[in-house]
Design a protein around this motif. Structure first.
Motif, PDB file in Angstrom:
ATOM      1  N   PRO A  12      39.777  46.568  41.504  1.00 10.89           N
ATOM      2  CA  PRO A  12      41.184  46.222  40.698  1.00 10.89           C
ATOM      3  C   PRO A  12      42.317  46.165  41.762  1.00 10.89           C
ATOM      4  N   SER A  31      44.459  43.005  34.252  1.00 12.95           N
ATOM      5  CA  SER A  31      44.408  43.899  33.339  1.00 12.95           C
ATOM      6  C   SER A  31      43.234  44.658  33.150  1.00 12.95           C
ATOM      7  N   LEU A  32      43.163  46.112  32.880  1.00 14.82           N
ATOM      8  CA  LEU A  32      41.909  46.789  32.759  1.00 14.82           C
ATOM      9  C   LEU A  32      41.565  47.165  31.497  1.00 14.82           C
ATOM     10  N   PRO A  33      40.239  47.136  31.284  1.00 16.62           N
ATOM     11  CA  PRO A  33      39.374  46.757  32.337  1.00 16.62           C
ATOM     12  C   PRO A  33      39.065  45.408  32.845  1.00 16.62           C
ATOM     13  N   LEU A  34      38.728  45.228  33.840  1.00 13.86           N
ATOM     14  CA  LEU A  34      38.915  43.790  34.433  1.00 13.86           C
ATOM     15  C   LEU A  34      37.721  42.959  33.840  1.00 13.86           C
ATOM     16  N   GLU A  39      33.599  41.200  38.618  1.00 10.37           N
ATOM     17  CA  GLU A  39      32.406  42.165  39.142  1.00 10.37           C
ATOM     18  C   GLU A  39      31.144  41.170  39.389  1.00 10.37           C
TER      19      GLU A  39
END
Length: 154
Positions: A12, A31-34, A39
């Protein structure tokens, strides 16, 4: 400041630094979640012995990032090259000489890996970055071209 290989927990902060730039804002999504693609990319980089995602850390906070790629080649008598990409320093600590420390560390790592040449690219609009690299002794040597591939075609 210490330099280390990034962990998944650093992702992040890395994406946020990539997005915190006028020329790349909107290209990334911090922005989260990525987005899961970040990943997946991290996993691919982490598995490849010729790729390193690096973070710079100070007092437990990630304040810089870059990717190092080690590239074999036939040119230059089979020399290995170090490629430095996606260099970012957190906006809150820019102007303190940290970028120069990062680049110096990366060059040392490339030399230790047996690279005979280190290269990087910088978007042509990044005039301040160009001055920064020239101040560090880098030479503008090539014109670069990119072709963005539309994944829906073909």
């Amino acid at each position: 400041m210490i330099f280390r290989d990034a962990t998944l927990a650093d992702l992040p902060a890395i994406v946020a630094m990539l997005d915190d730039d006028a020329l790349s804002r909107g290209r990334e999504d911090a922005s989260l979640p990525l987005n899961p693609r970040y990943e997946m990319a991290f996993t691919d980089i982490d598995r490849d012995p010729n790729q390193r995602l690096i973070v710079a850390e100070r007092e437990g906070e990630v304040i810089g990032t870059m990717q190092l790629s080690y590239l074999p080649g036939i040119a230059f008598r089979g020399a290995w090259r170090g490629q430095i990409e996606a260099v970012r320093i957190a906006s809150s600590v820019r102007g303190q000489g940290l970028g120069a420390q990062m680049i110096d560390w990366a060059v040392t790592e490339c030399r230790a890996r047996g690279c005979e040449l280190v290269q990087l690219t910088s978007m042509r609009d990044r005039v301040d970055a160009h001055r920064f690299y020239e101040k560090l002794g880098w030479t503008k040597s090539h014109f670069g071209f990119k072709l963005k591939l539309d994944q829906d075609e073909g």
